[in-house]
Design a protein around this motif. Structure first.
Motif, PDB file in Angstrom:
ATOM      1  N   ARG A   3      31.905  32.616  39.916  1.00 51.43           N
ATOM      2  CA  ARG A   3      32.001  33.749  40.828  1.00 51.43           C
ATOM      3  C   ARG A   3      33.469  33.853  41.205  1.00 51.43           C
ATOM      4  O   ARG A   3      34.077  32.843  41.553  1.00 51.43           O
ATOM      5  CB  ARG A   3      31.140  33.529  42.068  1.00 51.43           C
ATOM      6  CG  ARG A   3      29.663  33.771  41.785  1.00 51.43           C
ATOM      7  CD  ARG A   3      28.835  33.647  43.020  1.00 51.43           C
ATOM      8  NE  ARG A   3      28.862  32.291  43.548  1.00 51.43           N
ATOM      9  CZ  ARG A   3      28.757  31.994  44.843  1.00 51.43           C
ATOM     10  NH1 ARG A   3      28.667  32.948  45.731  1.00 51.43           N
ATOM     11  NH2 ARG A   3      28.763  30.747  45.236  1.00 51.43           N
ATOM     12  N   ILE A   4      34.012  35.042  41.089  1.00 54.40           N
ATOM     13  CA  ILE A   4      35.425  35.179  41.435  1.00 54.40           C
ATOM     14  C   ILE A   4      35.578  36.164  42.585  1.00 54.40           C
ATOM     15  O   ILE A   4      34.790  37.073  42.755  1.00 54.40           O
ATOM     16  CB  ILE A   4      36.279  35.643  40.225  1.00 54.40           C
ATOM     17  CG1 ILE A   4      35.820  37.012  39.728  1.00 54.40           C
ATOM     18  CG2 ILE A   4      36.241  34.628  39.097  1.00 54.40           C
ATOM     19  CD1 ILE A   4      36.778  37.620  38.720  1.00 54.40           C
ATOM     20  N   VAL A   5      36.611  35.907  43.374  1.00 50.82           N
ATOM     21  CA  VAL A   5      36.906  36.812  44.484  1.00 50.82           C
ATOM     22  C   VAL A   5      38.210  37.522  44.137  1.00 50.82           C
ATOM     23  O   VAL A   5      39.233  36.865  43.910  1.00 50.82           O
ATOM     24  CB  VAL A   5      37.046  36.044  45.807  1.00 50.82           C
ATOM     25  CG1 VAL A   5      37.454  36.993  46.929  1.00 50.82           C
ATOM     26  CG2 VAL A   5      35.750  35.319  46.149  1.00 50.82           C
ATOM     27  N   ILE A   6      38.147  38.839  44.042  1.00 58.92           N
ATOM     28  CA  ILE A   6      39.352  39.582  43.685  1.00 58.92           C
ATOM     29  C   ILE A   6      39.800  40.468  44.838  1.00 58.92           C
ATOM     30  O   ILE A   6      38.993  40.906  45.652  1.00 58.92           O
ATOM     31  CB  ILE A   6      39.165  40.439  42.411  1.00 58.92           C
ATOM     32  CG1 ILE A   6      37.986  41.411  42.594  1.00 58.92           C
ATOM     33  CG2 ILE A   6      38.946  39.575  41.197  1.00 58.92           C
ATOM     34  CD1 ILE A   6      37.911  42.446  41.501  1.00 58.92           C
ATOM     35  N   ILE A   7      41.097  40.668  44.880  1.00 55.86           N
ATOM     36  CA  ILE A   7      41.671  41.555  45.889  1.00 55.86           C
ATOM     37  C   ILE A   7      42.240  42.765  45.167  1.00 55.86           C
ATOM     38  O   ILE A   7      43.010  42.623  44.215  1.00 55.86           O
ATOM     39  CB  ILE A   7      42.763  40.815  46.688  1.00 55.86           C
ATOM     40  CG1 ILE A   7      42.101  39.680  47.467  1.00 55.86           C
ATOM     41  CG2 ILE A   7      43.502  41.776  47.628  1.00 55.86           C
ATOM     42  CD1 ILE A   7      43.033  38.785  48.184  1.00 55.86           C
ATOM     43  N   THR A   8      41.786  43.936  45.587  1.00 59.04           N
ATOM     44  CA  THR A   8      42.215  45.169  44.914  1.00 59.04           C
ATOM     45  C   THR A   8      42.555  46.221  45.969  1.00 59.04           C
ATOM     46  O   THR A   8      42.257  46.048  47.139  1.00 59.04           O
ATOM     47  CB  THR A   8      41.090  45.744  44.033  1.00 59.04           C
ATOM     48  OG1 THR A   8      39.944  45.977  44.856  1.00 59.04           O
ATOM     49  CG2 THR A   8      40.726  44.809  42.898  1.00 59.04           C
ATOM     50  N   LEU A   9      43.164  47.288  45.518  1.00 58.88           N
ATOM     51  CA  LEU A   9      43.365  48.449  46.374  1.00 58.88           C
ATOM     52  C   LEU A   9      42.359  49.508  45.945  1.00 58.88           C
ATOM     53  O   LEU A   9      41.918  49.498  44.787  1.00 58.88           O
ATOM     54  CB  LEU A   9      44.796  48.994  46.219  1.00 58.88           C
ATOM     55  CG  LEU A   9      45.915  47.989  46.457  1.00 58.88           C
ATOM     56  CD1 LEU A   9      47.267  48.684  46.362  1.00 58.88           C
ATOM     57  CD2 LEU A   9      45.771  47.321  47.819  1.00 58.88           C
ATOM     58  N   PRO A  10      41.971  50.401  46.841  1.00 64.06           N
ATOM     59  CA  PRO A  10      40.972  51.406  46.451  1.00 64.06           C
ATOM     60  C   PRO A  10      41.351  52.155  45.178  1.00 64.06           C
ATOM     61  O   PRO A  10      40.484  52.487  44.375  1.00 64.06           O
ATOM     62  CB  PRO A  10      40.947  52.350  47.664  1.00 64.06           C
ATOM     63  CG  PRO A  10      41.393  51.515  48.802  1.00 64.06           C
ATOM     64  CD  PRO A  10      42.360  50.514  48.242  1.00 64.06           C
ATOM     65  N   GLU A  11      42.658  52.366  44.965  1.00 61.73           N
ATOM     66  CA  GLU A  11      43.056  53.159  43.794  1.00 61.73           C
ATOM     67  C   GLU A  11      42.913  52.403  42.474  1.00 61.73           C
ATOM     68  O   GLU A  11      42.737  53.017  41.431  1.00 61.73           O
ATOM     69  CB  GLU A  11      44.479  53.733  43.958  1.00 61.73           C
ATOM     70  CG  GLU A  11      45.547  52.730  44.331  1.00 61.73           C
ATOM     71  CD  GLU A  11      45.750  52.639  45.842  1.00 61.73           C
ATOM     72  OE1 GLU A  11      44.765  52.822  46.601  1.00 61.73           O
ATOM     73  OE2 GLU A  11      46.889  52.368  46.259  1.00 61.73           O
ATOM     74  N   ASN A  12      42.962  51.068  42.487  1.00 59.86           N
ATOM     75  CA  ASN A  12      42.799  50.354  41.217  1.00 59.86           C
ATOM     76  C   ASN A  12      41.478  49.581  41.131  1.00 59.86           C
ATOM     77  O   ASN A  12      41.219  48.861  40.171  1.00 59.86           O
ATOM     78  CB  ASN A  12      44.000  49.434  40.943  1.00 59.86           C
ATOM     79  CG  ASN A  12      44.127  48.327  41.977  1.00 59.86           C
ATOM     80  OD1 ASN A  12      43.147  47.914  42.594  1.00 59.86           O
ATOM     81  ND2 ASN A  12      45.341  47.834  42.171  1.00 59.86           N
ATOM     82  N   HIS A  13      40.639  49.739  42.170  1.00 61.59           N
ATOM     83  CA  HIS A  13      39.412  48.944  42.277  1.00 61.59           C
ATOM     84  C   HIS A  13      38.506  49.091  41.040  1.00 61.59           C
ATOM     85  O   HIS A  13      38.124  48.105  40.420  1.00 61.59           O
ATOM     86  CB  HIS A  13      38.668  49.368  43.549  1.00 61.59           C
ATOM     87  CG  HIS A  13      37.423  48.604  43.803  1.00 61.59           C
ATOM     88  ND1 HIS A  13      37.440  47.303  44.250  1.00 61.59           N
ATOM     89  CD2 HIS A  13      36.120  48.936  43.645  1.00 61.59           C
ATOM     90  CE1 HIS A  13      36.183  46.884  44.374  1.00 61.59           C
ATOM     91  NE2 HIS A  13      35.375  47.843  44.002  1.00 61.59           N
ATOM     92  N   GLU A  14      38.216  50.349  40.696  1.00 61.99           N
ATOM     93  CA  GLU A  14      37.318  50.604  39.567  1.00 61.99           C
ATOM     94  C   GLU A  14      37.848  49.979  38.280  1.00 61.99           C
ATOM     95  O   GLU A  14      37.122  49.330  37.539  1.00 61.99           O
ATOM     96  CB  GLU A  14      37.174  52.119  39.360  1.00 61.99           C
ATOM     97  CG  GLU A  14      36.368  52.808  40.436  1.00 61.99           C
ATOM     98  CD  GLU A  14      34.897  52.422  40.394  1.00 61.99           C
ATOM     99  OE1 GLU A  14      34.327  52.414  39.296  1.00 61.99           O
ATOM    100  OE2 GLU A  14      34.344  52.080  41.457  1.00 61.99           O
ATOM    101  N   GLN A  15      39.132  50.195  38.062  1.00 62.30           N
ATOM    102  CA  GLN A  15      39.798  49.728  36.855  1.00 62.30           C
ATOM    103  C   GLN A  15      39.716  48.193  36.747  1.00 62.30           C
ATOM    104  O   GLN A  15      39.407  47.643  35.693  1.00 62.30           O
ATOM    105  CB  GLN A  15      41.259  50.188  36.929  1.00 62.30           C
ATOM    106  CG  GLN A  15      42.070  49.973  35.692  1.00 62.30           C
ATOM    107  CD  GLN A  15      43.562  50.162  35.991  1.00 62.30           C
ATOM    108  OE1 GLN A  15      43.937  50.625  37.090  1.00 62.30           O
ATOM    109  NE2 GLN A  15      44.409  49.793  35.053  1.00 62.30           N
ATOM    110  N   VAL A  16      39.964  47.506  37.857  1.00 63.33           N
ATOM    111  CA  VAL A  16      39.946  46.045  37.854  1.00 63.33           C
ATOM    112  C   VAL A  16      38.520  45.527  37.635  1.00 63.33           C
ATOM    113  O   VAL A  16      38.296  44.581  36.887  1.00 63.33           O
ATOM    114  CB  VAL A  16      40.532  45.496  39.180  1.00 63.33           C
ATOM    115  CG1 VAL A  16      40.431  43.984  39.222  1.00 63.33           C
ATOM    116  CG2 VAL A  16      41.976  45.943  39.345  1.00 63.33           C
ATOM    117  N   LEU A  17      37.556  46.201  38.277  1.00 67.37           N
ATOM    118  CA  LEU A  17      36.163  45.787  38.099  1.00 67.37           C
ATOM    119  C   LEU A  17      35.786  45.822  36.630  1.00 67.37           C
ATOM    120  O   LEU A  17      35.137  44.919  36.100  1.00 67.37           O
ATOM    121  CB  LEU A  17      35.229  46.730  38.858  1.00 67.37           C
ATOM    122  CG  LEU A  17      34.956  46.432  40.320  1.00 67.37           C
ATOM    123  CD1 LEU A  17      33.848  47.342  40.825  1.00 67.37           C
ATOM    124  CD2 LEU A  17      34.570  44.979  40.529  1.00 67.37           C
TER     125      LEU A  17
END
Lengths: 220, 147
Positions: free
Chosen positions: A198-212
């Protein structure tokens, strides 16, 4: 723990029941005389009939000895003033206000009062449930400008088996923690991501989808 | 007609006090915006009122933004609800840094607490009480006293 609740309706009733079941001392403040009489019969809490934004009413309710104040009336202005009176005038350590208008949640925070918006919470919950099942948890922080997301890496994850340095992330995104067999690891570039992590990632709303997408792959 | 030092004034609540202030301030040439949730109250504005009217609940930040709160020089909160006045006054003062903010607060207890928070308030109850007491102290109230 002594909790003051200002509000009406079923929410107050059920909150009160759950708090008293935990052994908290609860005082309900409500303006409507009839509802007060009814509440007093139904719950094992003190019921004070009066205006919660009136200092005298709060004093009657024992605000100076309260550990927490919860203002959940349908009027944002009342919730704000109730909490400010409780916090500033009576020194209640925790005062939380309901923001009926989601935009007021931020306003209240800026005026020094903790606030929550049920619209936000329910909206987030629905989004979370409706989205990929690999996403376990999503927590907006910094007034929603940052997302902290917990993802489960299953066998279909395109990054399972790769070293972290081989995973290309956009700017302003980070793998903060890897949880493997209940052990948290703060990963470095040469650490490998494994199936079952299980990983915990930190993203910004603008790149969230892309990182997921990078961690879960494209799927519907 | 615009004055040289015309101010941008927002008034929340167009009741007796709000509409009176709006009419007076507009007449002397200030730019006035009145906000009220009830459109009917705007009927109290005089025919020569040249300001703007915003219909809506001022405790919603979207409504305050519509009235261009950021540009205001003066902000008056004159609704009949203390809590509304105190909330919008705090937003104007603390979040939008309007230089001059005044809120009407009927409850003297509440007035005192918000004075400590740096919100300027006018309490009609205390003002009236003060005048009644002064009338007694100055002896006027005793002039017609039966001997």
């Amino acid at each position: 723990m002594k909790v003051l609740i200002v509000g009406s309706g079923k929410t107050v009733y059920f909150l009160c029941k759950s708090f008293t079941a935990k052994g908290y001392e609860v005082v309900i403040i409500n303006r409507d005389h009839q509802e007060c009489v009814q509440l007093a019969r139904q719950v094992s809490a003190t019921v004070v009939c009066g205006d919660g934004s009136d200092a005298n009413t709060l004093e009657d309710a024992g605000a100076m000895y309260a550990d927490a104040m919860l203002a959940i009336t349908p009027n944002d202005q009342d919730n704000l003033i109730i909490c400010q009176l409780a916090a500033i005038h009576f020194g209640v350590p925790r005062a939380v206000a309901l923001a009926n208008d989601p935009e007021n949640a931020e306003v209240f925070q800026q005026l020094g009062i903790s606030a929550f918006s049920t619209t936000h919470i329910i909206g987030n919950l629905i989004e979370q449930r409706a989205s990929l099942e690999q996403v376990i948890n999503l927590l907006p922080v910094g007034e929603g400008r940052v997302n902290v997301t917990e993802i489960h890496l299953d066998e279909a994850s395109p990054v399972a088996g790769s070293a972290l340095s081989e995973v290309t992330l956009p700017k302003s995104a980070l793998v903060a923690v890897v949880i493997r067999e209940n052990q948290p690891i703060v990963p470095r570039g040469d650490d490998r991501l494994l199936e079952g992590d299980r990983i915990v990632i930190i993203t910004l709303p603008e790149n969230h989808e892309q990182v997921l997408k990078i961690f879960t792959g494209s799927r519907k | 007609m615009k004055m040289k030092n015309s101010l941008y004034i927002i008034i929340v609540g167009c009741g007796r006090l709000g509409s009176y202030l709006a009419n007076q301030l507009s007449r002397v040439g200030h730019s006035v915006v009145v906000i009220d949730a009830d459109e009917q109250t705007f009927n109290d504005l005089s025919p020569d009122f040249s300001g703007f009217r915003v219909v809506g609940d001022a405790t919603r930040i979207a409504i305050l933004k519509e009235a261009k709160l950021k540009q205001a020089d003066v902000f008056f909160a004159t609704t009949h609800w203390d809590n509304v006045n105190l909330m919008v006054a705090q937003i104007a003062r603390k979040l939008f840094h309007v230089p001059h903010v005044l809120a009407r607060v009927f409850d003297p207890h509440r007035e005192e607490i918000y004075k400590q928070l740096g919100i300027e308030t006018i309490c009609p109850t205390s003002v009236a009480a003060e005048m009644f007491l002064m009338a007694v102290a100055s002896g006027k109230a005793g002039e017609g006293k039966k001997q």
